[in-house]
Design a protein around this motif. Structure first.
Motif, PDB file in Angstrom:
ATOM      1  N   HIS A   1      53.549  35.813  34.816  1.00 56.60           N
ATOM      2  CA  HIS A   1      53.517  36.635  36.023  1.00 56.60           C
ATOM      3  C   HIS A   1      54.452  35.986  37.043  1.00 56.60           C
ATOM      4  N   GLN A   2      54.640  36.668  38.162  1.00 58.17           N
ATOM      5  CA  GLN A   2      55.669  36.236  39.087  1.00 58.17           C
ATOM      6  C   GLN A   2      55.144  35.686  40.413  1.00 58.17           C
TER       7      GLN A   2
ATOM      8  N   TYR B   1      56.977  41.380  32.628  1.00 62.49           N
ATOM      9  CA  TYR B   1      56.331  42.693  32.763  1.00 62.49           C
ATOM     10  C   TYR B   1      56.877  43.437  33.969  1.00 62.49           C
ATOM     11  N   ALA B   2      56.879  42.775  35.112  1.00 63.85           N
ATOM     12  CA  ALA B   2      57.316  43.426  36.352  1.00 63.85           C
ATOM     13  C   ALA B   2      58.827  43.331  36.502  1.00 63.85           C
ATOM     14  N   GLU B   3      59.370  44.204  37.327  1.00 65.72           N
ATOM     15  CA  GLU B   3      60.805  44.186  37.570  1.00 65.72           C
ATOM     16  C   GLU B   3      61.217  42.864  38.212  1.00 65.72           C
TER      17      GLU B   3
ATOM     18  N   SER C   1      62.106  44.029  29.388  1.00 66.92           N
ATOM     19  CA  SER C   1      60.794  44.343  29.945  1.00 66.92           C
ATOM     20  C   SER C   1      59.744  44.198  28.849  1.00 66.92           C
TER      21      SER C   1
ATOM     22  N   ASP D   1      55.642  45.038  27.774  1.00 67.06           N
ATOM     23  CA  ASP D   1      54.454  45.826  28.051  1.00 67.06           C
ATOM     24  C   ASP D   1      53.363  45.395  27.089  1.00 67.06           C
TER      25      ASP D   1
ATOM     26  N   TYR E   1      48.470  42.686  28.228  1.00 61.43           N
ATOM     27  CA  TYR E   1      48.432  42.957  29.660  1.00 61.43           C
ATOM     28  C   TYR E   1      47.068  42.551  30.189  1.00 61.43           C
TER      29      TYR E   1
ATOM     30  N   PRO F   1      45.742  41.918  33.888  1.00 57.84           N
ATOM     31  CA  PRO F   1      45.709  41.800  35.353  1.00 57.84           C
ATOM     32  C   PRO F   1      44.342  41.362  35.870  1.00 57.84           C
TER      33      PRO F   1
ATOM     34  N   ASP G   1      50.858  41.902  37.474  1.00 63.00           N
ATOM     35  CA  ASP G   1      51.867  41.905  36.408  1.00 63.00           C
ATOM     36  C   ASP G   1      51.559  40.873  35.324  1.00 63.00           C
ATOM     37  N   HIS G   2      50.325  40.446  35.213  1.00 66.74           N
ATOM     38  CA  HIS G   2      50.002  39.322  34.335  1.00 66.74           C
ATOM     39  C   HIS G   2      50.007  39.709  32.855  1.00 66.74           C
TER      40      HIS G   2
END
Length: 202
Positions: A54-55, A77-79, A86, A88, A104, A106, A111-112
């Motif tokens: 994640h970010q 996952y996230a932009e 990417s 998913d 996935y 979260p 975005d975890h």
């Protein structure tokens, strides 16, 4: 395949940044410790990819330094302005010598992703072996805006549903890595989360 925690002796707050060597050299999270690219260069000549759980800042603060030094692919996952692939839920990718499924997950972060292989899990912050809150079986904090204990509980349960029986190596975003009965660690964390045990004492 060897896995090295490059930030294990960091003096600043950072996540664990794991370098998996082997057929597909990969860094799982870049962390927030200056000089991480030099530690990568001490272990490998080339870095194929960086994979983000994640970010949050403690996971990506030094990401640009790593990308500039090695020009690896970036999986997330996230932009992200430098993302090349990417990810998913259910996607697969190689980390080191093992193939992993992205799960996935979260709750701690929207975005975890956790990465589950036949013998190994990179669990990020959704579930960890130990931290300042619990010694065996802990979970990501959910007391900040945008976080959800209920969603985190669902995510941990999903990881357990998709965890192969022989997983014995756990590389979490914080705390110590764990080798042994990974399922028991995660089940313990899920039980604590479901009983609404506070992540940190008041």
């Amino acid at each position: 395949m060897a896995v090295h925690n490059l930030t294990s002796d960091a003096e600043t707050f950072t996540c664990n940044a794991f370098l998996a060597t082997g057929e597909t050299p990969a860094l799982v999270d870049a962390g927030a410790m200056a000089g991480i690219e030099e530690r990568i260069a001490d272990r490998v000549d080339e870095l194929d990819r960086v994979v983000l759980t994640h970010q949050h800042g403690d996971h990506v603060e030094e990401l640009d330094a790593v990308l500039d030094a090695f020009d690896p692919d970036l999986y997330a996952y996230a932009e992200h302005p430098r993302r090349t692939h990417s990810l998913d839920d259910g996607d697969t990718l190689a980390i080191g010598d093992e193939e992993f499924e992205a799960v996935y997950s979260p709750g701690h972060a929207a975005d975890h992703l956790a990465f589950v292989g036949e013998a190994t899990i990179y669990s990020g912050d959704v579930v960890v072996h130990n931290d300042e809150a619990f010694d065996y079986g802990s979970f990501g904090r959910t007391d900040m805006p945008g976080q959800s204990r209920e969603r985190l509980i669902e995510s941990i349960a999903t990881i357990l549903d998709r965890l192969p029986e022989d997983v014995e190596h756990m590389y979490p975003g914080h705390g110590d890595e764990f080798h042994g009965d990974v399922r028991d660690v995660i089940e313990t964390a899920l039980d604590r989360a479901e009983r609404r045990e506070p992540k940190y004492p008041e």
